[in-house]
Motif scaffolding. Structure first.
Motif, mmCIF file in Angstrom:
data_model
loop_
_atom_site.group_PDB
_atom_site.id
_atom_site.type_symbol
_atom_site.label_atom_id
_atom_site.label_comp_id
_atom_site.label_asym_id
_atom_site.label_seq_id
_atom_site.Cartn_x
_atom_site.Cartn_y
_atom_site.Cartn_z
ATOM 1 N N LYS A 60 0.810 -1.222 0.000
ATOM 2 C CA LYS A 60 0.000 0.000 0.000
ATOM 3 C C LYS A 60 0.842 1.271 0.000
ATOM 4 C CE LYS A 60 -4.154 -1.938 2.079
ATOM 5 N NZ LYS A 60 -5.066 -1.905 3.232
ATOM 6 N N ASP A 61 1.991 1.243 0.686
ATOM 7 C CA ASP A 61 2.798 2.472 0.709
ATOM 8 C C ASP A 61 3.824 2.522 -0.427
ATOM 9 O OD1 ASP A 61 5.125 1.048 1.520
ATOM 10 O OD2 ASP A 61 4.961 1.683 3.608
ATOM 11 N N GLY A 62 3.788 1.510 -1.299
ATOM 12 C CA GLY A 62 4.638 1.523 -2.486
ATOM 13 C C GLY A 62 6.086 1.123 -2.267
ATOM 14 N N THR A 63 6.393 0.447 -1.150
ATOM 15 C CA THR A 63 7.781 0.068 -0.869
ATOM 16 C C THR A 63 8.070 -1.426 -1.029
ATOM 17 O OG1 THR A 63 7.350 -0.207 1.513
ATOM 18 C CG2 THR A 63 8.062 1.998 0.758
ATOM 19 N N ALA A 64 7.058 -2.230 -1.324
ATOM 20 C CA ALA A 64 7.247 -3.691 -1.373
ATOM 21 C C ALA A 64 8.304 -4.105 -2.397
ATOM 22 C CB ALA A 64 5.929 -4.394 -1.664
ATOM 23 N N THR A 65 8.228 -3.569 -3.604
ATOM 24 C CA THR A 65 9.170 -3.960 -4.657
ATOM 25 C C THR A 65 10.598 -3.583 -4.281
ATOM 26 O OG1 THR A 65 7.457 -3.750 -6.330
ATOM 27 C CG2 THR A 65 9.726 -3.701 -7.101
ATOM 28 N N ALA A 66 10.794 -2.396 -3.777
ATOM 29 C CA ALA A 66 12.139 -1.958 -3.391
ATOM 30 C C ALA A 66 12.683 -2.800 -2.233
ATOM 31 C CB ALA A 66 12.129 -0.478 -3.011
ATOM 32 N N LYS A 67 11.828 -3.113 -1.265
ATOM 33 C CA LYS A 67 12.276 -3.895 -0.115
ATOM 34 C C LYS A 67 12.666 -5.310 -0.535
ATOM 35 C CE LYS A 67 9.798 -1.322 3.442
ATOM 36 N NZ LYS A 67 8.702 -1.323 4.418
ATOM 37 N N ILE A 68 11.837 -5.949 -1.345
ATOM 38 C CA ILE A 68 12.171 -7.305 -1.831
ATOM 39 C C ILE A 68 13.433 -7.240 -2.681
ATOM 40 C CG2 ILE A 68 11.434 -9.135 -3.426
ATOM 41 C CD1 ILE A 68 10.119 -9.453 -0.748
ATOM 42 N N GLY A 69 13.544 -6.227 -3.533
ATOM 43 C CA GLY A 69 14.733 -6.072 -4.375
ATOM 44 C C GLY A 69 16.006 -5.929 -3.555
ATOM 45 N N LYS A 70 15.945 -5.132 -2.508
ATOM 46 C CA LYS A 70 17.114 -4.939 -1.639
ATOM 47 C C LYS A 70 17.507 -6.258 -0.973
ATOM 48 C CE LYS A 70 18.799 -2.191 2.252
ATOM 49 N NZ LYS A 70 18.486 -1.123 3.213
ATOM 50 N N ILE A 71 16.509 -7.015 -0.502
ATOM 51 C CA ILE A 71 16.805 -8.301 0.133
ATOM 52 C C ILE A 71 17.409 -9.266 -0.882
ATOM 53 C CG2 ILE A 71 15.800 -10.329 1.248
ATOM 54 C CD1 ILE A 71 13.762 -8.396 2.586
ATOM 55 N N MET A 72 16.870 -9.327 -2.091
ATOM 56 C CA MET A 72 17.408 -10.230 -3.114
ATOM 57 C C MET A 72 18.838 -9.834 -3.483
ATOM 58 S SD MET A 72 15.165 -12.580 -3.865
ATOM 59 C CE MET A 72 14.760 -12.535 -2.140
#
Length: 100
Positions: free
Chosen positions: A19-31
């Motif tokens: 909802k806050d638009g950070t899911a893709t960036a957070k998963i990307g950083k972890i990967m």
């Protein structure tokens, strides 16, 4: 050692990131940090679930793989040793079968 890392993401924290638009960036950083050999995402029992193949040289690496998911998403993380076909061929199944 090749490990299957199963990550179960809870709805409340992952939904908030979506909802806050950070899911893709957070998963990307972890990967980018964990550098899995392979990663697949699906649903298990109604929950978002990731299946990552990671290479562990030392069990002391487990926190560096699990903590990003714990701290970012409050996820549940499991580790399971895995084999490729060549590993299974070296396992001595025929001899074990004769012994047991």
């Amino acid at each position: 050692m090749r490990m299957l890392m199963i990550v179960t993401l809870p709805h409340h924290t992952f939904n908030a990131a979506v909802k806050d638009g950070t899911a893709t960036a957070k998963i990307g950083k972890i990967m980018d940090t964990t550098k899995p050999e392979a990663a697949y995402f699906s649903e298990i029992n109604g929950k978002r679930t990731g299946f990552l193949i990671v290479d562990l040289q030392d069990v002391a690496q487990i926190p560096s793989l699990a903590e990003p998911f714990f701290l970012t998403f409050e996820a549940d993380v499991q580790f399971h040793p895995t084999m490729i076909p060549a590993d299974l061929q070296r396992a001595g199944l025929d001899q074990l079968g004769k012994k047991w």
